[in-house]
Write a protein that holds these residues in place. Sequence first.
Motif, mmCIF file in Angstrom:
data_model
loop_
_atom_site.group_PDB
_atom_site.id
_atom_site.type_symbol
_atom_site.label_atom_id
_atom_site.label_comp_id
_atom_site.label_asym_id
_atom_site.label_seq_id
_atom_site.Cartn_x
_atom_site.Cartn_y
_atom_site.Cartn_z
ATOM 1 N N ALA A 47 43.838 33.270 41.932
ATOM 2 C CA ALA A 47 42.612 33.443 41.149
ATOM 3 C C ALA A 47 41.951 32.121 40.786
ATOM 4 O O ALA A 47 41.052 32.093 39.938
ATOM 5 C CB ALA A 47 42.913 34.239 39.886
ATOM 6 N N THR A 258 44.537 38.510 37.610
ATOM 7 C CA THR A 258 43.948 37.168 37.653
ATOM 8 C C THR A 258 44.803 36.246 36.797
ATOM 9 O O THR A 258 45.904 35.891 37.197
ATOM 10 C CB THR A 258 42.478 37.209 37.200
ATOM 11 N N HIS A 296 34.670 37.621 36.329
ATOM 12 C CA HIS A 296 35.575 38.551 37.011
ATOM 13 C C HIS A 296 34.811 39.482 37.945
ATOM 14 O O HIS A 296 35.277 39.773 39.053
ATOM 15 C CB HIS A 296 36.395 39.331 35.985
ATOM 16 N N TYR A 299 34.022 37.476 40.949
ATOM 17 C CA TYR A 299 35.239 37.165 41.715
ATOM 18 C C TYR A 299 35.686 38.361 42.552
ATOM 19 O O TYR A 299 35.965 38.241 43.751
ATOM 20 C CB TYR A 299 36.345 36.730 40.759
ATOM 21 N N VAL A 309 42.869 41.699 46.544
ATOM 22 C CA VAL A 309 43.660 40.737 45.767
ATOM 23 C C VAL A 309 45.068 41.275 45.543
ATOM 24 O O VAL A 309 46.061 40.548 45.668
ATOM 25 C CB VAL A 309 42.965 40.446 44.424
#
Length: 423
Positions: A47, A258, A296, A299, A309
């Motif tokens: 992250a 994250t 976020h 991301y 992720v």
Amino acid sequence: MSLLELDSDQLKELADRTRKNYEELKAKGLKLDLTRGKPSAEQLDLADELLTLPGKDNYKDKNGADLRNYGNAEGIADIRELWGELIGVNPAQLLAADSSSLNMEFDLVSWSCAFGNNDSQQPWFADEARKWICPVPGYDRHHTISEQFGFENVTVPMLEDGPDVDAIAELVKDPSVKGMWAVPMFSNPTGVTFSKESIEKLASMETAAPDFRIMWDNAYAVHTLTEEFPEIIDVLDISEKAGNPNRFWVMSSTSKITFAGAGVAFFASSKANLDWYLSIANTRGIGPNKLNQLAHANYFGSAEGVRAVMRKHSGILAPKFTAVQNILEERLGEYEVARWTKPEGGYFISMDVIDGTASRVWELAKDAGIVLTKAGSAFPGNDDPNDRNIRLAPSLPPQEEVEEAMDGVATCVLLAAIEKLGA
């Protein structure tokens, strides 16, 4: 061959060899830690892009609001819509907050105690007797919250498809039972995922307390150890159809996706529950960290971005979990002195050893330089009545340390069992 089936000569030979192995283990001077389910540095590195987001001149949400200023207690639409899609919740029933879902869980209990919730006749503190249901083995920090507010933590066993709902249905006939802890997917520490049948029973059961709540801490909903993401059941829809729309307080967060402690937490529930929550939250503060929410959202990009992720996390975690299970099987399987879970997600492995030996295993491991979560920690008051359960957390250490630690733990389990037999 089971330890109980060994003849006296075989048992003595095994005891001598195990004691020798243990002395060699202590001589290594290890300093290994399997106590908490923390992400590893390798996971946190995934992250690092967040440290550059949302970036200069990027401070408005999709509706054009300036996120550098106060306001918007509900959280920004960008992250609420993304997360709602991810966990199957209508964004209108979902709040985005600051980093900790555990903080919100504490607030929900605290505010219900101080003021009563939207279904309460009086504050929970007005009731001298207060009880809270705790499926066990369970999450120690949950137990600590209800204990902190003076609840008697009442345990029910965790079964293969969720908690013992029949036992729960009996307990909630008592009006002093105000709530229940639940980690419904890849539960801490057993890895159990509640079945739809169990969920429907929890949603529809009659409770003597009209303000009874289930804290639905869905912390591991997307924390798979495989390539597959299990279905996330919309408990809010089920409870509404069952006539109990306010029963569930649903929690989620990015804490182990994250940055732990620097992510975004979410609270989903009925409109009545959210209105009650916001009526107090708006007194406590003037909105969450919306720039972090935007970071976020940028991301991840989408719900599928979150899953991408999590596949990377799985690639890091799954080999550690496999190593734990393989070592336990190789070292202990034939002796039948322990049982352990084989979760498909989450952060923990729950191990049951011979009754009366878990504390001794913990002590032997500690003396050998291997720190485990204390025996009994998955039970309220750290009191495992059978002294059998140990929670293993293989996520933080590097792979080689996990393997070394588990080989040592296996020696300790075997030695404790041998001592129990008096050999």
